[in-house]
Motif scaffolding. Structure first.
Motif, PDB file in Angstrom:
ATOM      1  N   ALA A 162      -7.338   3.484   2.573  1.00 16.41           N
ATOM      2  CA  ALA A 162      -6.267   3.359   1.585  1.00 16.41           C
ATOM      3  C   ALA A 162      -6.715   3.906   0.238  1.00 16.41           C
ATOM      4  O   ALA A 162      -5.973   4.610  -0.448  1.00 16.41           O
ATOM      5  CB  ALA A 162      -5.841   1.897   1.456  1.00 16.41           C
ATOM      6  N   VAL A 204      -3.947  -0.349  -5.002  1.00 17.45           N
ATOM      7  CA  VAL A 204      -3.974   0.014  -3.586  1.00 17.45           C
ATOM      8  C   VAL A 204      -5.176  -0.615  -2.893  1.00 17.45           C
ATOM      9  O   VAL A 204      -5.065  -1.120  -1.770  1.00 17.45           O
ATOM     10  CB  VAL A 204      -3.992   1.555  -3.437  1.00 17.45           C
ATOM     11  CG1 VAL A 204      -4.312   1.963  -2.004  1.00 17.45           C
ATOM     12  CG2 VAL A 204      -2.653   2.141  -3.852  1.00 17.45           C
ATOM     13  N   VAL A 247       0.845  -1.197   0.000  1.00 17.14           N
ATOM     14  CA  VAL A 247       0.000   0.000   0.000  1.00 17.14           C
ATOM     15  C   VAL A 247       0.882   1.249   0.000  1.00 17.14           C
ATOM     16  O   VAL A 247       0.666   2.195  -0.771  1.00 17.14           O
ATOM     17  CB  VAL A 247      -0.952   0.004   1.212  1.00 17.14           C
ATOM     18  CG1 VAL A 247      -1.711   1.327   1.299  1.00 17.14           C
ATOM     19  CG2 VAL A 247      -1.942  -1.161   1.106  1.00 17.14           C
ATOM     20  N   ASN A 251      -5.210   7.381  -1.632  1.00 17.02           N
ATOM     21  CA  ASN A 251      -4.612   7.399  -2.965  1.00 17.02           C
ATOM     22  C   ASN A 251      -4.851   8.746  -3.641  1.00 17.02           C
ATOM     23  O   ASN A 251      -3.996   9.254  -4.375  1.00 17.02           O
ATOM     24  CB  ASN A 251      -5.188   6.264  -3.813  1.00 17.02           C
ATOM     25  CG  ASN A 251      -4.322   5.942  -5.008  1.00 17.02           C
ATOM     26  OD1 ASN A 251      -3.100   5.815  -4.902  1.00 17.02           O
ATOM     27  ND2 ASN A 251      -4.939   5.802  -6.165  1.00 17.02           N
ATOM     28  N   GLY A 297       2.477   1.623  -3.351  1.00 14.63           N
ATOM     29  CA  GLY A 297       1.503   2.076  -4.340  1.00 14.63           C
ATOM     30  C   GLY A 297       1.242   3.571  -4.230  1.00 14.63           C
ATOM     31  O   GLY A 297       1.200   4.285  -5.244  1.00 14.63           O
TER      32      GLY A 297
END
Length: 402
Positions: free
Chosen positions: A324, A313, A201, A328, A204
């Motif tokens: 998460a 993600v 994560v 992003n 990403g």
């Protein structure tokens, strides 16, 4: 599902319009508020600040609510923020209203991506997410130019009043067409936050920051690049901006199905193509026709980075994808700010208006390096790269070729 996706995409269209329309209306805003254009430009930063802070914050606060309810709450906050922009008169109040309008930006888009992926099922997650994000790309073709023209003709606040109306339609569409989706099953806020500690994560999100910064290193200075280097009249700049939106739209139609089949290879290919296009732009920018054509391709490969990283993600967050997914969008807005700052740094150092393209190409290569490193780590074993020992119900298995 088509009407539900349309409702979600309409919200993305409103968000894309309000984020970028102010860039074309800065002279009108500055004159009306009695501040220099440079000071009016801080209103763009105010919105970005709201996005970065609001995406994880609002998502965390609403973690226990059903996702459909959260979508309407987020758009309600967005409506209030834009309405405040319309009715306030002082610079300080408008600045605060832009922060407020930016708070639900990432939270809404992250939640809309999760809901769209849930409705589409594992085989078409990336396509569904890309269709929702299509609202952002169409905003650059229709919403931003039309809002700019409207603001120039009848006052800059009229553009934001239209955004308020679009937001109200989005809330109604979500209420009518989006099915009930339960709240996260990750075990509360602590479970959601735990996903942000997992290497895949983090990698990403870092890929998004560096990779997409390459796009905004150039996009932030596209107007002087077109007029000073390509020899294009200033009246042609809005057309170039629309062409960028056309490229983004074309990219969204292609990248979704590709990412559904080959997620990581699509990310690698998009970042590599982005680095190459930005490098070529240093040559093609000196002619108006080749510059305009390159801008279309830049929009296409730039969007090729966004939807696949969003899905990656979400997948790697396992059973805790909500924060998460929203984070992003914070990462992408950090990319916006960082890319613009680095591009401006090159110009300020006397390297010329071509320097943002060089800097952008380097940033895209850094993003590619991070993405490839993440893929290598992921292949070494689940412990190195995934957020949960068992696949989450919402996660999709990546192809072996990824």
């Amino acid at each position: 599902m088509p009407l539900a996706l349309l409702a979600l995409a309409l919200g993305a269209f409103a968000i894309g319009t309000t984020e970028f329309v102010i860039m074309g209306l800065l002279p009108e805003v500055a004159t009306d508020l009695g501040v220099p254009i440079s000071t009016a430009g801080y209103l763009i930063s105010a919105y970005a600040l709201g996005v970065v802070v609001g995406a994880p914050l609002l998502t965390a606060l609403g973690n226990r609510l059903p996702r459909k309810t959260l979508l309407m709450v987020f758009m309600g906050v967005f409506l209030v923020g834009n309405l405040a922009t319309v009715v306030t008169s002082s610079y300080g109040a408008v600045f605060a209203s832009r922060v407020l309008a930016g708070l639900p930006h990432g939270a809404y888009l992250g939640m809309a991506a999760l809901v769209a992926a849930h409705m589409a099922g594992p085989a078409r997650r990336a396509t569904a997410v890309a269709r929702v994000m299509l609202g952002l790309t169409v905003a650059n073709i229709v919403g931003v130019p039309a809002g700019t023209l409207l603001g120039q003709l009848v006052g800059w606040r009229a553009a934001f009043l239209v955004v308020v109306a679009l937001t109200a339609l989005t809330i109604a569409g979500v209420a009518l067409f989006v099915p009930h989706t339960p709240a996260s099953r990750a075990g509360g806020l602590r479970g959601e936050l735990s996903a942000l500690r997992h290497p895949q994560v983090v990698l990403g999100l870092t890929t998004a920051v560096f990779g997409f910064a390459g796009v905004f290193a150039v996009y932030s200075y596209i107007s002087p690049m077109m007029t000073e280097l390509a020899g294009m009249p200033s009246a042609g700049v809005p057309i170039v901006l629309a062409l960028f939106g056309v490229g983004m739209t074309l990219g969204s139609l292609v990248v979704g199905p590709l990412a559904d089949r080959w997620l990581r290879p699509t990310i690698y290919g998009s970042l590599a193509s982005l680095a190459l296009v930005l490098a070529l732009f240093t040559v093609t920018v000196h002619n108006p026709w080749t510059a305009a054509a390159t801008v279309v391709v830049l929009g296409a490969v730039g969007f090729g980075v966004t939807a696949p990283l969003q899905v990656l993600v979400m997948n790697k967050a396992g059973a805790a994808p909500t924060i998460a997914s929203a984070s992003n969008h914070s990462a992408f807005n950090l990319a916006n700010a960082g890319g613009a700052w680095l591009g401006g740094l090159g110009i300020g150092m006397g390297l010329g208006y071509v320097s943002p393209a060089v800097i952008g190409s380097v940033l895209a290569l850094v993003g590619l390096g991070i993405a490839v490193s993440a893929g290598v780590l992921d292949r070494r074993g689940p412990a190195a790269g995934s957020a949960a020992a068992e696949p989450a119900p919402e996660a999709v298995r990546e192809p072996v070729s990824g």
